[in-house]
Each structure stands twice: as C-alpha cells, then as structure tokens.
Design a protein around this motif. Structure first.
Motif, mmCIF file in Angstrom:
data_model
loop_
_atom_site.group_PDB
_atom_site.id
_atom_site.type_symbol
_atom_site.label_atom_id
_atom_site.label_comp_id
_atom_site.label_asym_id
_atom_site.label_seq_id
_atom_site.Cartn_x
_atom_site.Cartn_y
_atom_site.Cartn_z
ATOM 1 N N GLU A 1 14.110 19.948 50.424
ATOM 2 C CA GLU A 1 15.002 21.102 50.347
ATOM 3 C C GLU A 1 14.301 22.346 50.904
ATOM 4 O O GLU A 1 13.073 22.434 50.922
ATOM 5 C CB GLU A 1 15.416 21.364 48.894
ATOM 6 C CG GLU A 1 16.244 20.267 48.265
ATOM 7 C CD GLU A 1 16.621 20.630 46.831
ATOM 8 O OE1 GLU A 1 17.123 21.755 46.618
ATOM 9 O OE2 GLU A 1 16.406 19.797 45.924
ATOM 10 N N LYS A 2 15.111 23.302 51.314
ATOM 11 C CA LYS A 2 14.551 24.568 51.784
ATOM 12 C C LYS A 2 14.356 25.500 50.586
ATOM 13 O O LYS A 2 15.292 25.727 49.803
ATOM 14 C CB LYS A 2 15.471 25.215 52.824
ATOM 15 C CG LYS A 2 15.536 24.448 54.150
ATOM 16 C CD LYS A 2 16.361 25.198 55.178
ATOM 17 C CE LYS A 2 15.638 26.446 55.675
ATOM 18 N NZ LYS A 2 16.374 27.105 56.792
ATOM 19 N N GLU B 1 23.363 30.746 53.558
ATOM 20 C CA GLU B 1 23.824 30.466 54.916
ATOM 21 C C GLU B 1 22.738 29.798 55.756
ATOM 22 O O GLU B 1 23.031 29.009 56.667
ATOM 23 C CB GLU B 1 24.281 31.766 55.582
ATOM 24 C CG GLU B 1 25.589 32.313 55.024
ATOM 25 C CD GLU B 1 25.910 33.703 55.553
ATOM 26 O OE1 GLU B 1 25.116 34.223 56.373
ATOM 27 O OE2 GLU B 1 26.936 34.270 55.133
ATOM 28 N N LYS B 2 21.483 30.121 55.448
ATOM 29 C CA LYS B 2 20.357 29.538 56.187
ATOM 30 C C LYS B 2 19.935 28.185 55.621
ATOM 31 O O LYS B 2 18.961 27.588 56.086
ATOM 32 C CB LYS B 2 19.173 30.507 56.179
ATOM 33 C CG LYS B 2 19.433 31.774 56.990
ATOM 34 C CD LYS B 2 18.235 32.702 56.957
ATOM 35 C CE LYS B 2 18.482 33.952 57.787
ATOM 36 N NZ LYS B 2 17.313 34.883 57.783
ATOM 37 N N GLY B 3 20.632 27.727 54.599
ATOM 38 C CA GLY B 3 20.378 26.393 54.083
ATOM 39 C C GLY B 3 19.385 26.308 52.935
ATOM 40 O O GLY B 3 18.987 25.204 52.535
ATOM 41 N N SER C 1 18.241 26.051 49.221
ATOM 42 C CA SER C 1 18.899 25.552 48.005
ATOM 43 C C SER C 1 18.097 25.865 46.736
ATOM 44 O O SER C 1 18.540 25.553 45.631
ATOM 45 C CB SER C 1 19.121 24.040 48.100
ATOM 46 O OG SER C 1 17.892 23.370 48.357
#
Length: 544
Positions: A72-73, A126-128, A130
């Motif tokens: 995950e980011k 929006e940039k992913g 989480s």
C-alpha cells in the motif's frame, strides 16, 4: 528580574550523605533532590520506555505491517516546526530501511494551517495513498479523519499535545499518545521521540542517528529533561559529538553539541524553514535529514538554512524595533499588515523577556479583516486564562500559561486591547530567579567539573545560577576592543575569570566599588591544555 537567595541549611549533611563537594551539594539541596533521585541522575543506565506500552501500539503496528505486506502507499503527515520536521524525517528514514518508499508532507503554516486537513486528505487519496501516519500535529483533526474514512484511507495519529478529556476524538485506526496510555509511565515526551519509538519498533532495533534526531526534538520542543527525556538527550549528545553527522554539522557551526547548541543554533535554523516557507519548502528539509541525502541537496539546504535564519533574525529585529515605537508601558499590543506572520511569536517573546510584561503581536490580513497573532505571558499573568475569559472576542485561540496563538476580527480588535489593559490594571510583573550563594574558595576545577554530573540542563532541570556575594575583584580587563569585561578573582585554587559579555562600558563604575555581588553560571575553559574556571556574569546587583 528579581533574584532570591536560596536559604541552604543542609549543605554539610548533603556532602556527607551523597559524598560530594560543597558546590555540588548546594546545587543538589537547591534542587531538593533526594539521594535516590540523585543516584538515578548520575547513573549511566538509560531510561527508555518501550513502544509496546502505548495503549494502541499493537493496532498501529498491525496496520502498518499489513500496509507493507500489501504494498500500500503510505504517507507521513508532519508539522512545520523542528519537532514536526524531524519526526517526519525519522519515520521516512525508518521506512526506507525497511525497503519502503513513503510519501511525506510538511504543511505550510499559512495555507495548510495546523494539523491534517480535508484538502490534503483528498489529494493523498487521489494519489492512491491508503494509510496516513500523522506526527506532532494534534489529535483534533476530526473532520479530516472523517473524510479519510469516507475515502477509504486509514489514519494513524501519533502526538503528544495536551487535550481535553471531554473532546471528541477522531475515529482513526489508532492513536499513539502518552496521555491516552495508562501503562505509559512518563507522559511528557515530544513528537519526535514518539516517532522514534515507532521507528525502532518497526525496525526491531535502535539507531544512533535517529535517536540523535529525537534528542534534538526533545530540546527544541522544551520538554522536561527528566526521566527518559534526560536519557535521550544525554546519550544523543554523546552520539552527535562522536559521529559528527553531516546533516547536523552543517547546521551546528563550531564547538561541541550541547543543549545550548541545539536550542540556540540548530533548532532555530530548522524552525526558520517553517516560519518562512516562501523561501524554500520545508519538505526539502526532510530530504536533507535522510541518511543517504543527495550531497548537492544537503549542501544547498545547509547553506539556505543559514541564509533563511539570518533573514528571520533581521526581520524579527526590524519588526521588534517598529513595535517598540508604539506605547507599551503596561504591555505590548501591536498589529501591522507589514509584519510577517511567521515571526509574530518571536517578536512577542523578545518583548516579554526584555520588559517582563505580556505581549500580543499580530499580522493584519486586510482581505479577511482579521488579525492573526501570537502572545506571550509572564510570571503573574496567565495567558491561557486571559484568552479563555475573553473567548467571545476571539475567532479562535490555543496555548498555555506562557505562550499561545489567537485570531481576532477587526470588529473586536479594540475590545481585546481594552480587555487586556483592564485585566492588567495596576499590576506590575517581575520574574523571579533563585540563586545559590557560593564562596569563591569553592570554585576549584574539580568542583566545577562535578556539576557536569547533573547535565544536560534544560526544562525541569535548569542550569544552576550562582551568587558570588561581596566578592573583591583583583583585576579588571577589557576584551574585544572594550566590548566585554573580564574581572579576575584570585582564590587559593588559582584565578577565576568573571566574564561580563557586552558590558565593557561598566568597567569604571564597577571598579569604583570595593566589592560586588555577581550573579551567573560556572564553566571550565580549556586553552592549549590549561584549564581555568569561568564565572559567566549574568547580572551585577547591589542587594537582594
């Protein structure tokens, strides 16, 4: 400043019980330090409370480990002061060592404001991203956390600031906070130290460099230097002096690493980036503190730090001189559209220290018809109480007894000024400082050196201030073309140099007196292998 001479009555008993010299015994007695507390102070054993003692430690670690496993980011959201910037750097570096590249953001104090906000949450979603981990920016971002939950982004909050138990807490994945953790034995640690504890828990080992950064945040955020804070600063200073980390060397200048070096040289340079973000984005400072930072970036940012700090000093001096042109016989209540919002607290603090009166300094935003300011209280004037009592006049406020921030509308600006003057009335304010009476014959090099056992000095472990009463000066000598004054005092142990910086002009008036009462601190100067005792004069008083 009013000085109060400490009435010491048990010095001989302390000397015998603690097996110390009279100078150290007086300091121990003045600090009301019991034998067990003293033994803990001088013990080489470090105090460190483990991350697992936080109530929601497991929740935080499980969520982070899951994020790493699922690729995950992750984003670290910090704050714009020294504590917040270094907290962010600590976690970004820890994740790097786990092979994880995380995003990070240091908010702009003027456009983002304090704490996590909805706009930034949306951008990160929006940039992913989480998972967001906040450091050193409070636990009141309910709206932002609610938005994150709506967007499917989890938030882990790490913080140390005070809060009201009646406040509604954000619905975050976990909150890591000493004051919310019953089993955590020491509550007053800063954001950087909490970030370090999380980092070391993730890495499963300690790290000298990151520990040193946590030491800097502890000093910069003026945490009480007792318990584990004392340990992190003491050992952190040792690491810094041994390892000479490049990122710190470029900010330090000459000399060893001390709490003074951190508090008055390193931390102000870091803070200047947050105060004047238009000069360079504070995110660059996070990159600067990473272990494998680009050498070109590090040199450029290090050079810029000196430049921005110099600009900050010049702006503060100019604004302060302008503010002094207005009436300030009871307090400072000053506002201008010209003063930079990032330095209002510095101007207020400078006035409160110099005049020992409350100070309210504001930047006026003509578009919003709003005054945004910073205030400083003094002994006898509780700033937070005043702001609370006049909350109906304010758009918002926060802080504590001696420092705070606030905003006031144009409509209520004069009302606030009148309320402040009425609150002060005929009161006069004067700070008090306890001084320890000593004799010049106590000033041997071993005795003065023994005071190092109680270092590092700082909040809740203040450096002792001494009184040399009725002392005869054997020689007066001007230094630096008459700028400074050296007063030599002969003792049976050798010569003591009493240094009065910036007061060379007082030589003749002081020399005309048979004896002086000197107030100041002690240190040892070493030059070409020779050691001498210095008494750094803070003040010369006629009586107490």
């Amino acid at each position: 400043m009013k000085y109060i001479k400490d009435t010491l009555q048990h010095t001989d008993q302390v000397m015998q019980t603690y097996h110390v010299n009279s100078l150290l015994a007086k300091v121990i007695e003045s600090k009301n330090m019991g034998l067990r507390e003293y033994e803990k102070f001088v013990s080489p054993h470090l105090i460190y409370h483990d991350f697992s003692l936080f109530s929601e430690a497991d929740l935080a670690l499980e969520r982070i480990h899951h994020a790493i496993e699922e690729h995950e980011k992750i984003a670290i959201y910090g704050d714009y002061d020294c504590d917040g910037i270094l907290s962010t750097a600590i976690l970004v570096q820890a994740f790097k060592e786990l092979g994880v590249e995380v995003g990070f953001h240091i908010p702009n104090r003027f456009t983002d404001g304090y704490g996590l906000n909805v706009k930034r949450v949306k951008q990160m979603a929006e940039k992913g991203y989480s998972l967001i981990i906040t450091v050193d920016n409070g636990i009141k971002a309910n709206e932002a956390v609610e938005e994150a939950n709506r967007l499917g982004v989890d938030v882990i909050i790490t913080d140390h600031h005070a809060f009201n138990e009646s406040d509604e807490l954000p619905d975050s994945q976990a909150i890591i906070h000493t004051k919310m953790s019953v089993d955590y034995p020491f509550k007053e640690i800063c954001g950087g130290f909490i970030a370090y504890k999380l980092a070391s828990a993730l890495l499963n080992h300690h790290d000298k460099y990151l520990y040193s950064l946590a030491a800097i945040t502890t000093v910069s955020d003026m945490m009480p230097l007792v318990d584990e804070n004392r340990s992190v600063v003491r050992r952190g200073l040792q690491f810094m002096n041994e390892e000479h980390y490049e990122a710190l060397e470029l900010l330090k200048g000459n000399g060893d690493y001390t709490t003074t070096t951190i508090g008055f040289t390193i931390a102000p340079k870091i803070n200047s980036f947050g105060r004047l973000p238009e000069q360079i984005h504070p995110n660059n400072l996070v990159k600067y503190f990473l272990k494998e930072a680009d050498p070109r970036l590090r040199k450029a940012v290090g050079k810029k730090a000196i430049e921005i700090n110099g600009l900050r000093q010049a702006m503060t001096t100019k604004a302060y001189n302008e503010a002094l042109k207005e009436a300030h016989d009871k307090c400072m209540f000053y506002a201008s559209s010209e003063i930079h919002e990032g330095i209002v607290g510095l101007v207020a603090g400078k006035y409160a220290r110099e005049f020992e009166r409350p100070a309210f300094v504001m930047h006026y935003d003509a578009k919003k018809h709003l005054y945004k300011g910073s205030a400083r209280g003094v002994n006898g004037f509780n700033l937070y109480d005043f702001l609370t009592q006049n909350a109906s006049l304010l758009e918002g406020f926060g802080g504590h007894a001696l420092a705070g921030g606030f905003s006031v509308s144009e409509e209520h600006f004069d009302d606030l000024r009148l309320a402040l003057l009425e609150h002060i009335g005929d009161k006069t304010f004067r700070n008090e400082e306890l001084v320890i009476p000593i004799d010049k014959e106590e000033l041997s090099i071993p005795a003065v050196a023994s005071l190092d056992l109680l270092e590092p000095f700082g909040q809740s472990n203040e450096a002792p201030i001494f009184l040399l009463e009725d002392v005869h000066i054997d020689e007066y000598r001007l230094l630096s073309e008459g700028k400074h004054l050296r007063m030599n005092i002969n003792t049976s142990h050798g010569e003591v140099a009493a240094l009065y910086f910036g007061q060379g002009k007082q030589r003749d008036s002081l020399a005309s007196q048979d004896k002086l009462n000197l107030i100041g601190s002690l240190s040892i100067n070493e030059f070409r292998g020779d050691k001498t005792v210095n008494f750094i004069v803070k003040d010369v008083v006629t009586n107490l």
